[in-house]
Motif scaffolding. Structure first.
Motif, short mmCIF file in Angstrom:
data_model
loop_
_atom_site.label_atom_id
_atom_site.label_comp_id
_atom_site.label_asym_id
_atom_site.label_seq_id
_atom_site.Cartn_x
_atom_site.Cartn_y
_atom_site.Cartn_z
N ALA A 200 0.83 -1.20 0.00
CA ALA A 200 0.00 0.00 0.00
C ALA A 200 0.86 1.25 0.00
O ALA A 200 0.56 2.25 -0.67
CB ALA A 200 -0.93 -0.01 1.22
N TYR A 201 1.97 1.20 0.73
CA TYR A 201 2.88 2.33 0.82
C TYR A 201 3.53 2.61 -0.54
O TYR A 201 3.69 3.77 -0.94
CB TYR A 201 3.95 2.03 1.85
N THR A 202 3.87 1.56 -1.25
CA THR A 202 4.45 1.72 -2.59
C THR A 202 3.46 2.41 -3.52
O THR A 202 3.82 3.33 -4.27
CB THR A 202 4.85 0.35 -3.16
N ALA A 203 2.19 2.00 -3.44
CA ALA A 203 1.17 2.64 -4.26
C ALA A 203 1.02 4.12 -3.90
O ALA A 203 0.83 4.98 -4.77
CB ALA A 203 -0.17 1.92 -4.08
N LEU A 204 1.15 4.42 -2.60
CA LEU A 204 1.05 5.81 -2.16
C LEU A 204 2.20 6.64 -2.71
O LEU A 204 2.00 7.77 -3.17
CB LEU A 204 1.06 5.86 -0.63
N MET A 205 3.43 6.10 -2.69
CA MET A 205 4.58 6.83 -3.22
C MET A 205 4.44 7.06 -4.73
O MET A 205 4.81 8.13 -5.24
CB MET A 205 5.87 6.07 -2.93
N ILE A 206 3.91 6.09 -5.43
CA ILE A 206 3.68 6.25 -6.87
C ILE A 206 2.67 7.36 -7.11
O ILE A 206 2.82 8.20 -8.02
CB ILE A 206 3.21 4.92 -7.50
#
Length: 375
Positions: free
Chosen positions: A13-19
């Motif tokens: 989820a964090y990776t999606a947020l950074m993207i």
């Protein structure tokens, strides 16, 4: 097994947020100051200060060197019960000085918000209010760029970039990278309309909009949040009225904290703003950031038990760092900090621990700021 699944889901989820943040940053348009702009807006710059004799002269001189018509610019230094020569320096430089000692202090009122309020009251003829801090400096086009953006867009509030001036000192580098990330997120969430973030070191708002929402009313009991909470109110009253100004000419510069204790006091103060406003989407984002770092810290401890695999832990840390760098790379480039990219990767473990500790203390702890204990 449960810890591994939770950590995997959280990092995903964090990776999606950074993207998404990278997309928000990329979509934030750059503003170019028109070449032959003729300023029309009356501007007041409010500088609250407490015990700032070491830095306030540089701040005020950079304001006096602004490329802006003198009859349209007012500089107001609000001396918040300083015990040094802050007010004297302001008077010597010829700016308007307000001494908070001259006003009865309302019970339950936050010092800085009350100081800002008094400064704004003094700026009775200003259309646009700019706020900054006494330890900040800015280039000569700062006011002109802010005013031109206001005149073009009609924004009710303008959130603008702040950059740390850094040295080769490790603590300076750590603070600079951390702060650059915050600045990038500030631009991204404002562009994506995922919340409102701001920094009072470089903030502008229309005087009429400030009056329309009752200024700082409703938040005056909180020691911090003169920026976040005001902008949140303005966004609620004027949807789409808060805009981010992406222009180097509008950038404000300030130094990192000089030592570890001061650094943590500052970050705890900033973290204490969380949860003080009704913004579920932004709260969820901040919550995810905290949970990811907390889970990674727990996983690091649990790697010596069957609860966490060393291989998975290394993958999770690598994915988190890679996602953050994907977002941060263009931000560092914009702030001319690309040379710190390697340090960003090396400082990842320290950053995880710092996020967990500062976030915890921001919710539950006390802090000292400007010789005052808060909390």
């Amino acid at each position: 097994m449960v810890l591994m699944i939770l950590a995997l889901l959280a990092v995903s989820a964090y990776t999606a947020l950074m993207i998404a943040y990278r997309r928000g940053w990329d979509r934030t348009p750059a503003f170019n100051l028109p070449e032959h702009v003729q300023p029309q807006t009356r501007v007041a710059v409010i500088v609250p200060a407490r015990n700032e004799e070491a830095v306030v002269e540089n701040c005020l001189k950079s304001l006096q060197l602004q490329d802006y018509p003198a009859h349209l610019l007012q500089i107001i230094l609000v001396d918040d019960h300083s015990e040094d020569a802050t007010a004297t320096i302001g008077r010597q430089l010829g700016v308007t000085v307000i001494r908070m000692q001259d006003f009865p202090f309302p019970e339950g009122q936050a010092f800085k918000k009350y100081a800002l309020q008094k400064g704004i009251e003094q700026a009775s003829e200003a259309t646009l209010i700019l706020t900054t801090d006494a330890d900040c400096t800015m280039g000569p086009l700062w006011v002109k760029t802010m005013a031109a953006f206001y005149e073009r867009t009609g924004a009710k509030a303008i959130v603008s970039p702040v950059r740390f001036t850094t040295t080769a000192d490790l603590l300076d580098i750590f603070q600079t990278l951390d702060f650059a990330g915050m600045q990038g997120i500030t631009a991204a969430v404002n562009t994506l309309r995922w919340g409102t973030m701001a920094n009072g070191a470089n903030l502008a708002f229309a005087r009429t909009a400030f009056d329309a929402v009752g200024g700082y009313s409703g938040t005056t009991h909180l020691a911090t949040g003169d920026d976040y909470l005001l902008v949140h109110k303005l966004q609620g009253a004027f949807p789409g009225g808060v805009q981010y100004l992406k222009a180097r000419e509008a950038m404000v510069y300030t130094a990192p904290q000089p030592d570890l204790l001061s650094f943590f006091q500052q970050r705890i103060r900033w973290a204490s703003k969380s949860g003080k406003y009704k913004d579920p989407l932004l709260t969820a984002q901040l919550g995810l950031v905290y949970i990811v770092n907390l889970l990674l810290l727990i996983s690091l401890i649990a790697v010596f038990t069957p609860a966490m695999s060393l291989g998975l832990l290394l993958v999770l840390w690598a994915v988190k760092a890679g996602a953050e760098y994907y977002f941060l790379e263009p931000v560092l480039r914009y702030y001319r900090l690309s040379h710190l990219s390697i340090q960003f990767l090396l400082l990842q473990p320290l950053h995880v621990g710092y996020i967990v500790l500062a976030g915890f203390l921001g919710f539950w702890g006390k802090y000292e700021w400007k010789s005052r204990e808060i909390g």
